[in-house]
Design a protein around this motif. Structure first.
Motif, PDB file in Angstrom:
ATOM      1  N   ALA A 139       0.659   0.775  -8.625  1.00  0.00           N
ATOM      2  CA  ALA A 139       1.797   0.650  -7.518  1.00  0.00           C
ATOM      3  C   ALA A 139       2.052  -0.079  -7.954  1.00  0.00           C
ATOM      4  CB  ALA A 139       2.312   1.611  -6.078  1.00  0.00           C
ATOM      5  N   PHE A 140       3.469   0.427  -8.884  1.00  0.00           N
ATOM      6  CA  PHE A 140       4.655  -0.587  -8.913  1.00  0.00           C
ATOM      7  C   PHE A 140       6.301   0.022  -8.898  1.00  0.00           C
ATOM      8  CE2 PHE A 140       2.366  -1.993 -13.340  1.00  0.00           C
ATOM      9  CZ  PHE A 140       1.771  -2.713 -13.360  1.00  0.00           C
ATOM     10  N   PHE A 141       6.791  -1.214  -8.219  1.00  0.00           N
ATOM     11  CA  PHE A 141       7.994  -1.112  -7.765  1.00  0.00           C
ATOM     12  C   PHE A 141       8.823  -1.340  -8.225  1.00  0.00           C
ATOM     13  CE2 PHE A 141       4.945   0.153  -4.121  1.00  0.00           C
ATOM     14  CZ  PHE A 141       5.461   1.225  -3.420  1.00  0.00           C
ATOM     15  N   THR A 150      14.138  -1.851   5.830  1.00  0.00           N
ATOM     16  CA  THR A 150      14.769  -0.889   5.805  1.00  0.00           C
ATOM     17  C   THR A 150      13.010  -0.377   4.629  1.00  0.00           C
ATOM     18  OG1 THR A 150      16.425  -0.279   6.754  1.00  0.00           O
ATOM     19  CG2 THR A 150      15.417   1.414   5.518  1.00  0.00           C
ATOM     20  N   ASP A 151      13.870  -1.729   3.496  1.00  0.00           N
ATOM     21  CA  ASP A 151      12.909  -1.371   2.019  1.00  0.00           C
ATOM     22  C   ASP A 151      11.372  -1.496   2.197  1.00  0.00           C
ATOM     23  OD1 ASP A 151      15.382  -0.437   0.971  1.00  0.00           O
ATOM     24  OD2 ASP A 151      15.617  -2.597   0.678  1.00  0.00           O
ATOM     25  N   ILE A 152      10.924  -2.019   3.203  1.00  0.00           N
ATOM     26  CA  ILE A 152      10.628  -3.038   3.485  1.00  0.00           C
ATOM     27  C   ILE A 152       8.929  -1.784   4.180  1.00  0.00           C
ATOM     28  CG2 ILE A 152       8.135  -4.701   4.823  1.00  0.00           C
ATOM     29  CD1 ILE A 152      10.451  -7.262   4.883  1.00  0.00           C
ATOM     30  N   ASP A 153      10.258  -1.358   4.708  1.00  0.00           N
ATOM     31  CA  ASP A 153       8.721   0.115   5.569  1.00  0.00           C
ATOM     32  C   ASP A 153       8.805   0.804   4.600  1.00  0.00           C
ATOM     33  OD1 ASP A 153       9.382  -2.208   8.288  1.00  0.00           O
ATOM     34  OD2 ASP A 153      10.217  -1.030   8.919  1.00  0.00           O
ATOM     35  N   ILE A 154       9.399   1.101   4.088  1.00  0.00           N
ATOM     36  CA  ILE A 154       9.764   2.162   2.983  1.00  0.00           C
ATOM     37  C   ILE A 154       8.246   2.068   1.429  1.00  0.00           C
ATOM     38  CG2 ILE A 154      10.538   3.582   0.911  1.00  0.00           C
ATOM     39  CD1 ILE A 154      12.961   3.339   2.165  1.00  0.00           C
ATOM     40  N   VAL A 155       7.744   1.034   1.115  1.00  0.00           N
ATOM     41  CA  VAL A 155       7.523   0.434   0.052  1.00  0.00           C
ATOM     42  C   VAL A 155       5.741   0.270   1.027  1.00  0.00           C
ATOM     43  CG1 VAL A 155       6.521  -1.154  -0.970  1.00  0.00           C
ATOM     44  CG2 VAL A 155       8.752  -1.002  -1.619  1.00  0.00           C
ATOM     45  N   SER A 157       5.161   1.999   3.271  1.00  0.00           N
ATOM     46  CA  SER A 157       4.143   3.244   3.402  1.00  0.00           C
ATOM     47  C   SER A 157       4.017   4.172   2.737  1.00  0.00           C
ATOM     48  CB  SER A 157       5.463   4.409   4.425  1.00  0.00           C
ATOM     49  OG  SER A 157       5.674   4.068   5.625  1.00  0.00           O
ATOM     50  N   LYS A 158       4.979   3.908   1.025  1.00  0.00           N
ATOM     51  CA  LYS A 158       4.504   4.126   0.668  1.00  0.00           C
ATOM     52  C   LYS A 158       3.218   3.659  -0.435  1.00  0.00           C
ATOM     53  CE  LYS A 158       7.320   7.444   0.203  1.00  0.00           C
ATOM     54  NZ  LYS A 158       6.939   8.880   0.497  1.00  0.00           N
ATOM     55  N   ILE A 159       3.019   2.562  -0.283  1.00  0.00           N
ATOM     56  CA  ILE A 159       1.684   2.235  -0.410  1.00  0.00           C
ATOM     57  C   ILE A 159      -0.030   2.776  -0.049  1.00  0.00           C
ATOM     58  CG2 ILE A 159      -0.017  -0.030  -0.680  1.00  0.00           C
ATOM     59  CD1 ILE A 159       2.655  -1.153  -1.436  1.00  0.00           C
ATOM     60  N   SER A 160       0.697   2.733   1.415  1.00  0.00           N
ATOM     61  CA  SER A 160      -0.492   3.043   1.940  1.00  0.00           C
ATOM     62  C   SER A 160      -0.557   4.613   1.628  1.00  0.00           C
ATOM     63  CB  SER A 160      -0.031   3.182   3.271  1.00  0.00           C
ATOM     64  OG  SER A 160      -1.212   2.837   4.455  1.00  0.00           O
ATOM     65  N   ASP A 181       1.862  -1.251   8.270  1.00  0.00           N
ATOM     66  CA  ASP A 181       1.626  -3.195   9.127  1.00  0.00           C
ATOM     67  C   ASP A 181       1.017  -3.758   8.983  1.00  0.00           C
ATOM     68  OD1 ASP A 181      -0.945  -2.323  10.275  1.00  0.00           O
ATOM     69  OD2 ASP A 181      -0.552  -2.399  12.075  1.00  0.00           O
ATOM     70  N   GLU A 182       0.234  -3.399   7.966  1.00  0.00           N
ATOM     71  CA  GLU A 182      -0.790  -4.873   7.586  1.00  0.00           C
ATOM     72  C   GLU A 182       0.118  -5.414   5.918  1.00  0.00           C
ATOM     73  OE1 GLU A 182      -5.591  -5.100   7.583  1.00  0.00           O
ATOM     74  OE2 GLU A 182      -4.490  -2.760   6.931  1.00  0.00           O
ATOM     75  N   VAL A 183       0.516  -4.089   5.499  1.00  0.00           N
ATOM     76  CA  VAL A 183       1.436  -4.023   4.505  1.00  0.00           C
ATOM     77  C   VAL A 183       2.977  -4.899   4.659  1.00  0.00           C
ATOM     78  CG1 VAL A 183       2.444  -3.336   1.861  1.00  0.00           C
ATOM     79  CG2 VAL A 183      -0.010  -2.332   3.145  1.00  0.00           C
ATOM     80  N   VAL A 184       2.887  -4.097   5.802  1.00  0.00           N
ATOM     81  CA  VAL A 184       4.793  -4.841   6.558  1.00  0.00           C
ATOM     82  C   VAL A 184       4.564  -6.103   6.286  1.00  0.00           C
ATOM     83  CG1 VAL A 184       6.618  -4.482   7.919  1.00  0.00           C
ATOM     84  CG2 VAL A 184       5.256  -2.641   7.557  1.00  0.00           C
ATOM     85  N   SER A 185       3.091  -7.056   6.952  1.00  0.00           N
ATOM     86  CA  SER A 185       3.238  -8.364   7.984  1.00  0.00           C
ATOM     87  C   SER A 185       3.256  -9.137   6.310  1.00  0.00           C
ATOM     88  CB  SER A 185       1.978  -8.048   8.382  1.00  0.00           C
ATOM     89  OG  SER A 185       1.578  -9.917   9.055  1.00  0.00           O
ATOM     90  N   LEU A 186       2.486  -8.906   5.329  1.00  0.00           N
ATOM     91  CA  LEU A 186       2.144  -9.539   4.444  1.00  0.00           C
ATOM     92  C   LEU A 186       3.925  -9.169   3.370  1.00  0.00           C
ATOM     93  CD1 LEU A 186      -0.062 -10.691   2.736  1.00  0.00           C
ATOM     94  CD2 LEU A 186      -0.155  -8.430   1.058  1.00  0.00           C
ATOM     95  N   PHE A 187       4.461  -8.121   3.353  1.00  0.00           N
ATOM     96  CA  PHE A 187       5.816  -8.346   2.935  1.00  0.00           C
ATOM     97  C   PHE A 187       7.055  -9.117   3.588  1.00  0.00           C
ATOM     98  CE2 PHE A 187       6.016  -3.474   1.077  1.00  0.00           C
ATOM     99  CZ  PHE A 187       4.658  -3.944  -0.021  1.00  0.00           C
TER     100      PHE A 187
END
Length: 192
Positions: A139-141, A150-155, A157-160, A181-187
């Motif tokens: 996935a490329f964004f 807000t963008d962190i949460d969207i991206v 969620s979309k990755i998951s 939440d793992e992806v959000v934490s990483l971001f």
């Protein structure tokens, strides 16, 4: 002579690892399609999608990988994304690894590019013993604004969602989905 025919036949069926020399002229869609066209069997299609949310474009591909990343014939999506970012003049982060998922963050002014890559494994038939099939999930964004909360949460969620929908749940081995939440934490660690 037989060996030459085998090599030539492999190149025709599986392709060779190449994209244009000048990545700065590529669009993100051309990049993801170039990577997957190189890595997948020529007779098997890739699953592509493009989705757009408020100033966030998501390009995805998933497909059966031909060969091994150690062979040099398979293009690594994160390495190719890094070349793309550097030639576009973006600042790039170190490649991050979270439970066998790879992430790359690139930014330039008020725009960002995020790359995600995961390889899932399946048994390659019931009668093949310890032979496995590998599937790329990329996935490329492209984010054409400041990358905020807000963008962190969207991206994330979309990755998951993309990962879970593109992994064949019936056949995948040792699969534990990555959590939002793992992806959000990483971001959040990355953009500090």
């Amino acid at each position: 002579m037989k060996a030459i025919w085998v090599v030539l036949g492999s190149l025709v069926l599986f392709g060779c690892a190449s994209l244009p020399d000048n990545y700065s002229e590529l669009t993100i869609e051309q990049l993801i399609k170039g990577i997957s066209s190189n890595n997948k069997p020529k007779i098997m299609p890739s699953n592509y999608s493009v989705e757009v949310y408020e100033e966030i474009e998501m390009f995805t591909a998933n497909y059966n990988v031909v060969g091994s990343y150690t062979s040099g014939l398979v293009l690594n999506a994160i390495e190719e994304a890094k070349k793309y970012c550097l030639e576009k003049g973006f600042e790039t982060s170190e490649v991050l690894n979270k439970r066998e998922r790879y992430f790359l963050f690139c930014s330039s002014g008020n725009s960002s590019f995020i790359a995600f890559h995961y390889v899932s494994t399946q048994r390659a038939g019931w009668d093949t013993g310890q032979t496995f099939a590998y599937f790329d999930h990329i996935a490329f964004f492209n984010i054409s604004k400041h990358f905020g909360e807000t963008d962190i949460d969207i991206v994330a969620s979309k990755i998951s969602e993309f990962e879970e929908s593109s992994v064949d749940q019936e056949y995948v081995l040792d699969y534990r989905p990555i959590q939002v939440d793992e992806v959000v934490s990483l971001f959040n660690e990355q953009i500090k």
